[in-house]
Structures are given as structure tokens and as C-alpha cells.
Scaffold this motif. Structure first.
Motif, mmCIF file in Angstrom:
data_model
loop_
_atom_site.group_PDB
_atom_site.id
_atom_site.type_symbol
_atom_site.label_atom_id
_atom_site.label_comp_id
_atom_site.label_asym_id
_atom_site.label_seq_id
_atom_site.Cartn_x
_atom_site.Cartn_y
_atom_site.Cartn_z
ATOM 1 N N ARG A 28 0.807 -1.154 -0.118
ATOM 2 C CA ARG A 28 0.050 0.101 -0.002
ATOM 3 C C ARG A 28 0.865 1.395 -0.049
ATOM 4 N N ASP A 29 1.886 1.262 0.963
ATOM 5 C CA ASP A 29 2.701 2.383 0.882
ATOM 6 C C ASP A 29 3.561 2.639 -0.361
ATOM 7 N N GLU A 30 3.872 1.513 -1.014
ATOM 8 C CA GLU A 30 4.800 1.674 -2.330
ATOM 9 C C GLU A 30 3.606 2.388 -3.398
ATOM 10 N N HIS A 145 -6.904 9.722 2.657
ATOM 11 C CA HIS A 145 -6.035 8.702 3.472
ATOM 12 C C HIS A 145 -4.814 8.602 2.553
ATOM 13 N N ILE A 146 -5.109 8.442 1.190
ATOM 14 C CA ILE A 146 -3.940 8.194 0.274
ATOM 15 C C ILE A 146 -2.718 9.427 0.612
ATOM 16 N N THR A 150 -1.707 8.698 8.266
ATOM 17 C CA THR A 150 -1.578 8.650 9.638
ATOM 18 C C THR A 150 -2.598 9.706 10.198
ATOM 19 N N GLU A 151 -3.297 10.477 9.565
ATOM 20 C CA GLU A 151 -4.312 11.581 9.818
ATOM 21 C C GLU A 151 -5.775 11.282 9.530
ATOM 22 N N CYS A 152 -5.748 10.550 8.428
ATOM 23 C CA CYS A 152 -7.370 10.520 7.708
ATOM 24 C C CYS A 152 -7.646 9.040 7.623
ATOM 25 N N PRO A 153 -8.339 8.448 8.304
ATOM 26 C CA PRO A 153 -8.771 7.000 8.167
ATOM 27 C C PRO A 153 -9.889 6.911 7.217
ATOM 28 N N ILE A 154 -9.767 5.539 6.455
ATOM 29 C CA ILE A 154 -10.811 5.530 5.453
ATOM 30 C C ILE A 154 -12.061 4.913 6.093
ATOM 31 N N PHE A 155 -13.106 5.475 5.765
ATOM 32 C CA PHE A 155 -14.384 4.981 6.473
ATOM 33 C C PHE A 155 -14.977 3.614 5.612
ATOM 34 N N TYR A 156 -14.390 2.597 6.116
ATOM 35 C CA TYR A 156 -14.938 1.422 5.621
ATOM 36 C C TYR A 156 -16.159 0.688 5.862
ATOM 37 N N PRO A 157 -17.037 0.285 5.100
ATOM 38 C CA PRO A 157 -18.208 -0.460 5.709
ATOM 39 C C PRO A 157 -18.127 -1.634 6.756
ATOM 40 N N THR A 158 -17.158 -2.254 6.781
ATOM 41 C CA THR A 158 -16.846 -3.229 7.541
ATOM 42 C C THR A 158 -16.535 -2.782 8.860
ATOM 43 N N ARG A 204 -4.999 2.280 10.060
ATOM 44 C CA ARG A 204 -5.285 1.160 9.142
ATOM 45 C C ARG A 204 -5.116 -0.325 10.212
ATOM 46 N N ASP A 205 -4.264 -0.139 11.231
ATOM 47 C CA ASP A 205 -4.001 -1.285 12.019
ATOM 48 C C ASP A 205 -5.477 -1.954 12.699
ATOM 49 N N VAL A 206 -6.502 -0.504 13.075
ATOM 50 C CA VAL A 206 -7.529 -1.035 13.784
ATOM 51 C C VAL A 206 -8.474 -1.488 12.602
ATOM 52 N N ALA A 207 -8.577 -0.863 11.525
ATOM 53 C CA ALA A 207 -9.507 -1.322 10.316
ATOM 54 C C ALA A 207 -8.978 -2.744 10.043
ATOM 55 N N ASN A 208 -7.777 -3.175 10.090
ATOM 56 C CA ASN A 208 -7.000 -4.433 9.522
ATOM 57 C C ASN A 208 -7.578 -5.533 10.417
ATOM 58 N N ALA A 209 -7.534 -5.176 11.715
ATOM 59 C CA ALA A 209 -7.909 -6.018 12.766
ATOM 60 C C ALA A 209 -9.337 -6.422 12.700
ATOM 61 N N ILE A 210 -10.063 -5.513 12.289
ATOM 62 C CA ILE A 210 -11.624 -5.612 12.463
ATOM 63 C C ILE A 210 -11.848 -6.418 11.252
#
Length: 442
Positions: A28-30, A145-146, A150-158, A204-210
Motif C-alpha cells: 500500500r505504501d509503495e 488517506h492516500i 496517519t491523519e485520515c482513516p478510510i471509512f470502511y463499511p466493514t 489502518r491497524d484497527v481497520a485491519n484487525a476488524i
């Protein structure tokens, strides 16, 4: 419902999850740094218009399915907005302002509400396109987010669904308010996640865990590791050059006049520009066109005409060997002459669409006004610029995936004027062939 601390603990304890997301986040970073951010910068500066921006964003996300933007609330929503907008330039200006990252979470909420209201107006005035205002939250937060991960999380439906189920988010709140609450909730969860995840927990760590808890299917990793066909990029893009037929495998080298190409063809009593013209003709034939090579020695003519006989369109093409890249400059008069000479005959033969393509090693100092003038004042439907390696990539796709036909290939020549980027080639893949992905953070 499993509490967040248990979700984080399970995620942290899973070696499979940790390994997968380390690699995934690195990718993702790349992609964000090398591909998406430069494109967004060019759009914000006006160097790229909204038509090209939409097309290239689509191609990049189809090739790199890393944020879930290739689904209904991402790219499809973008398409619906574009189709519903009565004024292309006005829509582009509004979008530039909207995807500029907010300076605070409150400003983020205000920008979401404002763009959602604009989306509602488009929806009211264009029942065919029917953009969905709620998609604004994911749509804008993706672009923010792109640019500021580190400042703007993506609002994922999940994530929204999980947080709503555990009572941490009001999923019926107004869109802007909902995003503000979402960010505040994630900030609290990041603090809670510190004992189980890394010390510096990202959004994104929180989103990944969810996502790992809610949606994860271990077969996704198995298919990737065994070549199960889940990644479109492996199918269409990451192909070794030897897969190209030898006769056109060095088209890009010949186009640029590299030392290797010069030495390779030194024994041949033919100049490189002529070799380049012939190879372009061969490549168009391999794509499936009925190709007539003209070029040097045929008078005031383009280098060839590629006809899609059963598909009612034709491509007039000109091959320009250049070491430093091609610039149209004064050649627009010659191009105009080529168009005027051949379009009447092609129309008489029943061609509904006629395109003009310039093939070269690269392009420089292209003035969009020149391309617009040619389209406006000649009987040509579109004019495109194709780097030789992009044309090679198109052939790779065509040969590897026989379901692709000249109707699909027409997108390359007819979608928009200007230089076509390699990532945009993903857009010729029919919808039924694209992987059916739900909205995820995987």
C-alpha cells in the motif's frame, strides 16, 4: 458480539495475519507514494483533467486492489458522479477542492456534508446515473488517506458495521457527523490496541484487525500463494517480456533508438524508423486488426491504418521513433492532412468511429489545445498518444486473455484524448471478468 480488545488480541496473536498485513501495508505504501500521490498532485495542479484522473484512478485500483476503491462505493460511485454532472469542468473543480485533505476532523465533517449535498443535487437531476450520497464518506476519506495516511482513516463499511454493532458508532447520524465520530472512536481504539499491537498503532491497524475478525477468508492467502487467480495484476500486468512474440518484443527499444537496437539492426539495410513502422504494423495485426502499412515511400500518408472490420472502427496510426520523446509541435498540420485524406474513405466503408494514434518512445510538451483542435476541426473521433511499451502491454493482455476482443480494445483509442497510461489498460477488462470483491481493507 466480540469486544474490541478480544478482536485486537486475536489479530495480534495470529502470525498469519501479522505476516499478511506487513506485506500488504508495505505494498500500500509503495503504490500510494509512487503511483497515486503523483497522480493526485497532477490532478490538483490542473496538469491532469478529471476525465484522465477518473480513468487512471480506475486502472490503478484495478491493478492494485489494496483499499477496496474498485467497488461500488469507490470507482463506480466516481463514474456515477461524473455521468450525472452537467458540467465536466465544474465537477473537476469541485472534486479538486473536496479531495484536498482537511486540516481538522471538524473540517472533514463539513467537507463530507458539503459534497454529499452536491451529490444529492446531481442525484435529483439525473435519475439514470443515480449517485448515492452516503458513498461520499468512503469516497473522500479514501483520497484523504492516500495523501495523509496517519491523519485520515478510510471509512470502511466493514468497520462501520462492526462499530455500530458494538455500540461505538451511531450509523444513522448525518454523514459528516458520522465520520467525525468514526475518527474519534478509532482514536480511542488505537489507545486500547497498544497493549496488543505495535506501540504506534495506525488507523489502518484497527481497520485491519476488524476486517480480520469480520470478513477474513483464509483461502484468499492460499489462492495468492498458489496462483489461484485472485490478483488481476498477476494475470494482466506482471508478465515477463519473453511472453511477447519476438518480432515485437523490442518495439520499445527500437522506438527509443537504444544502443542495443542500433547494434541489433546494424547489419540490416534498413533504417530504424522504418523498422519501427513495420513493427507497429505487425503489432496491430497481432491485436487482430486488418492492417494496411503505408509509411515511407507511399507519399503523404500516415504509417498505417488498422481496421476492425467487424467492429466498425479504424485506427489511423503514425509511428515516431524518438530518443528524447515525441512532441507534436508543427506536425499537427501533417496529422490534419492524414485525417482529411483517409477519414472520408473510411466513413464511406461504414466505419462508425475513426481514431488517430501516435506511437513513440515517450511524449513531451504535449499541448491539450492541439489535440482538442484536431478533434474539433477534423472528422476524427479521438486522438491518442501511445508509448511503445504501452502498446506492447496491450498486446500481452490480448494474447494471454483470448476473451478480449477488438470491442474491448476500442476503449484504448476512444475513451479520452491524450497520452494513455499503462495502468489504464486495466479498463478494457470486461466487468464480468473482473474479480467480484466486496468492500474490504484486505
Amino acid at each position: 458480539m466480540v469486544a474490541p480488545e478480544e478482536v485486537f488480541q486475536e489479530f495480534a496473536d495470529s502470525e498469519e495475519a501479522q505476516e499478511y498485513y506487513r506485506e500488504h501495508n508495505s505494498k500500500r505504501d509503495e503504490v500510494a507514494e509512487e503511483k497515486l500521490q503523483p497522480l493526485i498532485d497532477d490532478f490538483q495542479s490542473g496538469d491532469v483533467d478529471v476525465v484522465e484522473f477518473k480513468s487512471r484512478i480506475d486502472g490503478l485500483n484495478k491493478r492494485n486492489q489494496l483499499w477496496g476503491f474498485d467497488g461500488f462505493i469507490g470507482q463506480m460511485h466516481f463514474n456515477k458522479l461524473f455521468n450525472a454532472a452537467p458540467d465536466e469542468a465544474d465537477f473537476g473543480d469541485r472534486l479538486r477542492e473536496a479531495i484536498q485533505p482537511p486540516e481538522s476532523v471538524d473540517e472533514a465533517g463539513e467537507k463530507i456534508d458539503s459534497f454529499a449535498e452536491y451529490t444529492q443535487r446531481l442525484k435529483n437531476n439525473d435519475i439514470d446515473s443515480d449517485p448515492f450520497p452516503k458513498s461520499t464518506i468512503f469516497f473522500l476519506s479514501y483520497f484523504w488517506h492516500i495523501q495523509r495516511p496517519t491523519e485520515c482513516p478510510i471509512f470502511y463499511p466493514t468497520s462501520e458495521q462492526y462499530l455500530g454493532d458494538v455500540g461505538l458508532l451511531d450509523t444513522d447520524a448525518p454523514y459528516g457527523t458520522r465520520y467525525v465520530s468514526f475518527v474519534e472512536t478509532l482514536d480511542e481504539l488505537r489507545e486500547e490496541a497498544n497493549p496488543w499491537l505495535d506501540n504506534s498503532v495506525e488507523y489502518r491497524d484497527v481497520a485491519n484487525a476488524i476486517y480480520w475478525y469480520e470478513e477474513w477468508d483464509e483461502s484468499e492467502i492460499d489462492e495468492e500463494e498458489t496462483g489461484g487467480g485472485t490478483e488481476e495484476s498477476a494475470t494482466f500486468i506482471d508478465v515477463d517480456k519473453p511472453y511477447l512474440p519476438p518480432v515485437v518484443a523490442d518495439l520499445d527499444e527500437v522506438a527509443a533508438g537504444t544502443d542495443e537496437a542500433v547494434n541489433r539492426y546494424a547489419p540490416v539495410d534498413t533504417e530504424l524508423p522504418v523498422i519501427f513502422e513495420r513493427k507497429c504494423g505487425t503489432l496491430f495485426e497481432m491485436l487482430g486488426f486488418d492492417t494496411k502499412v503505408l509509411g515511407q515511400g507511399s507519399g503523404r500518408n500516415p504509417d498505417g491504418i488498422a481496421e476492425a472490420v467487424r467492429n466498425d472502427y479504424a485506427v489511423i496510426y503514425d509511428a515516431k521513433k524518438r530518443e528524447e520523446g515525441y512532441r507534436i509541435g508543427r506536425d499537427d498540420r501533417t496529422i490534419r492532412e492524414y485525417i482529411e485524406t483517409h477519414t472520408r474513405r473510411l466513413r464511406d466503408q461504414g466505419k462508425r468511429h475513426i481514431y488517430f494514434a501516435i506511437v513513440s518512445s515517450s511524449f513531451r510538451d504535449t499541448e491539450e489545445s492541439t489535440l482538442r483542435d484536431l478533434r474539433t476541426n477534423t472528422d476524427i473521433d479521438n486522438i491518442v498518444l501511445l508509448k511503445a511499451d504501452v502498446l506492447q502491454e496491450l498486446l500481452r493482455m490480448r494474447l494471454e486473455e483470448p476473451y478480449l476482443n477488438l470491442d474491448d480494445v476500442e476503449w484504448v483509442f476512444g475513451n479520452r484524448p491524450g497520452e494513455i497510461q499503462s495502468e489504464e489498460l486495466e479498463n478494457i477488462v470486461p466487468e464480468w471478468r473482473q474479480r467480484d470483491r466486496e468492500f474490504s481493507v484486505s
